[in-house]
Design an enzyme around this catalytic site. Structure first.
Site, PDB file in Angstrom:
ATOM      1  N   CYS A  50       0.821  -1.219   0.000  1.00 57.59           N
ATOM      2  CA  CYS A  50       0.000   0.000   0.000  1.00 57.59           C
ATOM      3  C   CYS A  50       0.851   1.262   0.000  1.00 57.59           C
ATOM      4  CB  CYS A  50      -0.923   0.016   1.220  1.00 57.59           C
ATOM      5  SG  CYS A  50      -1.759  -1.534   1.545  1.00 57.59           S
ATOM      6  N   ASP A 124      -5.002   1.739   5.180  1.00 58.11           N
ATOM      7  CA  ASP A 124      -6.284   2.022   5.828  1.00 58.11           C
ATOM      8  C   ASP A 124      -6.231   3.064   6.936  1.00 58.11           C
ATOM      9  OD1 ASP A 124      -6.847  -0.096   4.207  1.00 58.11           O
ATOM     10  OD2 ASP A 124      -7.987  -1.213   5.686  1.00 58.11           O
ATOM     11  N   GLU A 445     -10.123  -6.321  12.799  1.00 53.79           N
ATOM     12  CA  GLU A 445     -11.052  -6.599  11.709  1.00 53.79           C
ATOM     13  C   GLU A 445     -11.250  -8.115  11.589  1.00 53.79           C
ATOM     14  OE1 GLU A 445     -10.059  -2.782   8.830  1.00 53.79           O
ATOM     15  OE2 GLU A 445      -9.417  -4.782   8.229  1.00 53.79           O
ATOM     16  N   SER A 471     -13.145  -5.473   7.787  1.00 57.11           N
ATOM     17  CA  SER A 471     -12.426  -4.913   6.653  1.00 57.11           C
ATOM     18  C   SER A 471     -13.427  -4.390   5.637  1.00 57.11           C
ATOM     19  CB  SER A 471     -11.567  -6.006   6.014  1.00 57.11           C
ATOM     20  OG  SER A 471     -11.160  -5.635   4.724  1.00 57.11           O
TER      21      SER A 471
END
Length: 555
Positions: A50, A124, A445, A471
């Site tokens: 990411c 995130d 999550e 998630s």
């Protein structure tokens, strides 16, 4: 506006000679120190795809700052990969990292008296963490999203990381071979960039574009797009323009812009994590926002984006279709968007919507006369199991009511073992508790479990509820963020194996078929498992607020 409105106190005058000496030793000359100093807050890290590319992207941002008359100073903060830590104890650190990201950016900016800040983020928790920091600091600032990866390809179809998690369940059920699982694993994540669907990263990136703190269009450009470097350079120029205009985050993060962000989440079928993150941003900005506002706004908005996990397309398809501006135009046409809300580009969100460039024949963002659903992708449920509220995701399935026997697990690992060993049956309600902000701690999550349920073929017949969270890749009839959480003797702690639990979206209820007196008796007798008491997780557990308040520690 004095462009060196903060850094003059750091760099100018006889008494600052020592500070200048330090800075000259690492390459900042008198000319550089005479200019406004711009903090470049980077969340680059080598532990995940990411944010992996942000180190290179920051160079282009800094070049843009220099070209526009500023002196950039880059600094780094932490990042935790949700996807990589999912299903392990490492996932307990994910939500905690949001606070550390915000704290560290705040501290460095306060300490070094930056005149403005631009934050680079991608995974995130770094996305809301950077915006929380900007809200606290209230100095001219911009958030730039690093962008999403393209989908992987397997047997002639596009796949994302969601397919890997679901393949684990399918493999456990004997539906695919070990080689199939290995092939899906190898294909799902083709390079640097955030997860491809409308999962949490892309949900929050879109929400902050719609809020106006991130430049609409360039921010959503995919990570591997040939134009991403140019957009990063332009973002460096943009932060200097924001400084010259004297625009602060408090000008942008308002009740109206937060409602615009919620609209984007609801209309795009976005992640339920947006509820936590937007509540947290609102609290940092001092803007009143309540969990029930999400329900009201989502109920007023149709679902318009055909995006994974419930739909067909991914973020790169959304960008090619015209991006967030096209969705904004739809919401303007519906009369739902606060058009006059300003954005970091200097234009209002209405002006950005009017300038939308929709690709001919695109199918990602539906026309108003053909929505995916008449209402948005989330709802808030209360009831005797969630008196402070809970969040249910409605995109990707049609179920609105489920009643069945509770299967109770004290933590994610026990539930995952039951799912993958065939112990969960059609009609069950899987209850996972002691995974809340304090009880986890860190509010893990549950994607590993929810994906395994889908992979096992039970996605249409089993429901799941938890005081943890999901998630953005989760799909199915799942209720999270149940508050109060079990460790604080919330009613979820009273659920026993075989109790009947009813989820009723139309009634906005989440109920246990047990009397109030019996619930109270069980709660008196309930002893939650031990939680962490030391270190950063222990500190977080002691300070964190309820999920219904955004699970923040800075209040």
């Amino acid at each position: 506006m004095d462009l060196k409105h903060r850094s003059r106190a750091l760099t100018e005058g006889r008494d600052r000679a020592a500070a200048r000496a330090y800075l000259k030793g690492i390459g900042y000359d008198d000319e550089a120190l005479s200019k406004p100093i711009i903090g470049v807050a980077n969340t680059w890290i080598e532990t995940m795809p990411c944010n992996f590319h942000l180190r290179a992207l920051a160079k282009h941002v800094k070049d843009g700052i220099k070209a526009a008359g500023g002196t950039p100073m880059e600094f780094n903060t932490v990042a935790i990969s949700d996807g990589i830590t999912m299903g392990t104890s490492g996932m307990k650190t994910s939500l905690v990292s949001r606070e550390v990201v915000a704290d560290s950016i705040e501290l460095v900016t306060l300490g070094h008296l930056f005149d403005a800040v631009i934050c680079l983020c991608a995974c995130d928790k770094t996305i809301p963490g950077t915006v929380m920091a900007l809200a606290r600091l209230d100095v001219p600032g911009v958030m730039l999203y690093g962008g999403s990866i393209p989908p992987g390809h397997y047997q002639g179809r596009d796949i994302t990381i969601m397919d890997v998690f679901e393949a684990v369940g399918a493999n456990a059920a004997g539906k695919i071979t070990d080689q199939d699982l290995a092939d899906i694993e190898a294909a799902a994540s083709p390079g640097a960039g955030a997860c491809g669907g409308q999962y949490t990263a892309n949900t929050m990136a879109m929400a902050f574009e719609m809020m106006g703190i991130s430049p609409i269009g360039p921010s959503l450009t995919p990570a591997q797009d040939a134009t991403k470097a140019d957009h990063a350079y332009a973002a460096g120029e943009l932060v200097m323009d924001v400084l010259r205009r004297g625009q602060k985050p408090s000008d942008l993060i308002t009740r109206e812009s937060l409602e615009n962000a919620i609209l984007a989440v609801a209309a795009s079928g976005g992640s339920t994590n947006a509820v936590l993150h937007l509540l947290a941003v609102a609290r940092e900005a001092g803007v009143p926002l309540d969990i029930d506002d999400f329900d009201r706004i989502a109920e007023s908005s149709p679902s318009l984006c055909d995006l994974k996990p419930g739909g067909r397309f991914v973020a790169t398809d959304l960008h090619a279709a015209g991006g967030t501006a096209v969705l904004a135009k739809r919401l303007v046409d519906l009369g739902l968007l606060h058009e006059d809300a300003p954005t970091v580009t200097g234009k209002t969100i209405g002006e950005e919507a009017e300038a939308a460039n929709e690709a001919p024949g695109q199918e990602v963002i539906r026309p108003l006369e053909n929505p995916i659903k008449k209402t948005g992708g989330i709802a808030i449920l209360r009831g005797n199991l969630a008196p402070e509220g809970s969040v249910v995701k409605l995109s990707g399935h049609e179920r609105r009511r489920h009643s069945g026997p509770a299967r109770v697990f004290e933590g994610e690992e026990a539930a995952m073992k039951a799912v993958t060993s065939g112990q969960i049956n059609a009609g069950d309600v899987v209850v996972i508790r002691n995974e809340g902000p304090a009880g986890g701690p860190g509010m893990r999550e549950m994607l590993a479990v929810t994906a395994a349920i889908v992979g096992e073929g039970l996605g249409d017949s089993v429901a799941l509820l938890t005081d943890g969270r999901f998630s953005g890749a989760t799909r199915g009839f799942m209720v999270g963020h149940i508050a109060p959480e079990a460790v604080h003797k919330g009613p979820i702690a009273a659920v026993q194996e075989g109790d009947t639990v009813t989820i009723d979206v139309d009634a906005r209820r989440l109920d246990l078929d047990v009397s109030d007196e019996e619930i109270a008796r069980r709660l008196d007798a309930y002893e939650p498992p031990p939680t962490v008491t030391r270190g950063v997780l222990g500190k977080y557990a002691q300070q964190v607020s309820s999920a219904s308040e955004g699970a923040i520690t800075h209040r």
